[in-house]
Design a protein around this motif. Sequence first.
Motif, PDB file in Angstrom:
ATOM      1  N   UNK A 137       3.915 -31.392 -29.261  1.00  0.00           N
ATOM      2  CA  UNK A 137       5.151 -30.985 -29.932  1.00  0.00           C
ATOM      3  C   UNK A 137       5.392 -29.486 -29.754  1.00  0.00           C
ATOM      4  N   UNK A 138       4.335 -28.701 -29.941  1.00  0.00           N
ATOM      5  CA  UNK A 138       4.453 -27.260 -29.722  1.00  0.00           C
ATOM      6  C   UNK A 138       4.833 -26.978 -28.272  1.00  0.00           C
ATOM      7  N   UNK A 139       4.201 -27.696 -27.344  1.00  0.00           N
ATOM      8  CA  UNK A 139       4.480 -27.493 -25.923  1.00  0.00           C
ATOM      9  C   UNK A 139       5.908 -27.830 -25.543  1.00  0.00           C
ATOM     10  N   UNK A 140       6.421 -28.942 -26.072  1.00  0.00           N
ATOM     11  CA  UNK A 140       7.813 -29.314 -25.803  1.00  0.00           C
ATOM     12  C   UNK A 140       8.748 -28.248 -26.389  1.00  0.00           C
ATOM     13  N   UNK A 141       8.417 -27.789 -27.595  1.00  0.00           N
ATOM     14  CA  UNK A 141       9.237 -26.756 -28.243  1.00  0.00           C
ATOM     15  C   UNK A 141       9.248 -25.482 -27.414  1.00  0.00           C
ATOM     16  N   UNK A 142       8.070 -25.055 -26.948  1.00  0.00           N
ATOM     17  CA  UNK A 142       7.975 -23.855 -26.119  1.00  0.00           C
ATOM     18  C   UNK A 142       8.735 -24.039 -24.806  1.00  0.00           C
ATOM     19  N   UNK A 143       8.597 -25.232 -24.211  1.00  0.00           N
ATOM     20  CA  UNK A 143       9.293 -25.513 -22.954  1.00  0.00           C
ATOM     21  C   UNK A 143      10.801 -25.341 -23.112  1.00  0.00           C
ATOM     22  N   UNK A 144      11.352 -25.946 -24.158  1.00  0.00           N
ATOM     23  CA  UNK A 144      12.793 -25.877 -24.364  1.00  0.00           C
ATOM     24  C   UNK A 144      13.247 -24.458 -24.723  1.00  0.00           C
ATOM     25  N   UNK A 145      12.456 -23.775 -25.556  1.00  0.00           N
ATOM     26  CA  UNK A 145      12.807 -22.411 -25.956  1.00  0.00           C
ATOM     27  C   UNK A 145      12.784 -21.459 -24.765  1.00  0.00           C
ATOM     28  N   UNK A 146      11.723 -21.558 -23.963  1.00  0.00           N
ATOM     29  CA  UNK A 146      11.554 -20.599 -22.867  1.00  0.00           C
ATOM     30  C   UNK A 146      12.486 -20.868 -21.695  1.00  0.00           C
ATOM     31  N   UNK A 147      13.144 -22.017 -21.691  1.00  0.00           N
ATOM     32  CA  UNK A 147      14.171 -22.255 -20.676  1.00  0.00           C
ATOM     33  C   UNK A 147      15.337 -21.283 -20.835  1.00  0.00           C
ATOM     34  N   UNK A 148      15.568 -20.827 -22.069  1.00  0.00           N
ATOM     35  CA  UNK A 148      16.746 -20.017 -22.357  1.00  0.00           C
ATOM     36  C   UNK A 148      16.442 -18.624 -22.898  1.00  0.00           C
ATOM     37  N   UNK A 149      15.264 -18.437 -23.474  1.00  0.00           N
ATOM     38  CA  UNK A 149      14.916 -17.156 -24.098  1.00  0.00           C
ATOM     39  C   UNK A 149      13.697 -16.563 -23.410  1.00  0.00           C
ATOM     40  N   UNK A 150      13.796 -15.307 -23.020  1.00  0.00           N
ATOM     41  CA  UNK A 150      12.703 -14.612 -22.349  1.00  0.00           C
ATOM     42  C   UNK A 150      12.054 -13.608 -23.315  1.00  0.00           C
ATOM     43  N   UNK A 151      10.820 -13.179 -23.033  1.00  0.00           N
ATOM     44  CA  UNK A 151      10.134 -12.251 -23.953  1.00  0.00           C
ATOM     45  C   UNK A 151      10.930 -10.994 -24.261  1.00  0.00           C
ATOM     46  N   UNK A 152      11.669 -10.475 -23.272  1.00  0.00           N
ATOM     47  CA  UNK A 152      12.428  -9.239 -23.487  1.00  0.00           C
ATOM     48  C   UNK A 152      13.664  -9.439 -24.364  1.00  0.00           C
ATOM     49  N   UNK A 153      14.007 -10.694 -24.665  1.00  0.00           N
ATOM     50  CA  UNK A 153      15.214 -10.947 -25.457  1.00  0.00           C
ATOM     51  C   UNK A 153      15.031 -10.617 -26.935  1.00  0.00           C
TER      52      UNK A 153
END
Length: 333
Positions: A137-153
């Motif tokens: 669940x955490x991995x799916x959440x991270x996958x979807x989040x990181x598709x659109x948001x980068x660390x510098x955001x």
Amino acid sequence: MVQNNSTFKAFRVEEKDGNFVGSIKEVAFNRLNDNEILVRVHFSSLNYKDALSASGNKGVTKNYPHTPGIDAAGIIEKSHSALFKTGDKVIVTSYDLGMNTDGGFAEYIQVPAEWAVKLPEKMTLKEAMIYGTAGLTAGISVLRLTELIKPEDGKIAVSGATGGVGALSVAILNKLGYSVVAITGKETERDYLMNLGAKEIILRSEIENFDKKPLLKPLFAGAIDTVGGVILENIIKSTHSIGVVTCCGNVASPKLDLTVFPFILRGVTLIGIDSQNYPMKYREIVWNKLADEWKPKQLEYTCNEIQLKDLPHKIELMLSGKLKGRTILSLVE
């Protein structure tokens, strides 16, 4: 081996005079059907859904006696499927495992082969269960989040940060270079969360008491919410323009009291996470990332290991909100 035994040990929950009681029982093997596999379980893990099943929640498990355990990792002992062969190491999570199909709190599980994922080369069976459904669940959440948001955001909020999904999300996001704000109701766990990789801690009471306005000061570029309710509401209202929030839980509440303003004035995206029926091709992507570039160095730190006999006490602690991180059940000596 199966051929030398007619029964195996399992943690069985039975209904007695209106009460639900769990104990270790000897359970007989069933005949293996076509397209099924028999897995010798090495590790399982304790999840909130397991605790509900063990306490007689008919919304999770309809019929008893029953063996909970929505997660299992082990080695195939018999296979009636072309997908796997004897000796393959596999992970089985979600679908109906541990709900109305006897689950991983046992030495063996018998399941459809389509429910299993081959264990990635860079992952051990124990690591697979430190992750478990919470990690998926955490991995799916991270996958979807990181598709659109980068660390510098900007900063990423994680609610329910001491829970299984939350703790793993904090650790994975930290590994990927994100600045994580952990939201928790447990002020005593600051050191634990900082060791996982959180850069900042916000107490649950603080975010619950944010202003009731339809939009709040932007604080986060994105978030992984595991609790729902007013915390999710205030995270959404406090997310930057074009931010992304994932949601996967409702322990606080399944209801949201929101206007559409965060979505139409800031373009915030809310993504629901359903790990139970997540498509297999994406499961394999997530598991392989968890085995390699996403694996946090603190992975072992997020869990404690127990035996079958320890389950009743740990289930009680989980239902009262007193467990942190992941609880791993070892079924091998």
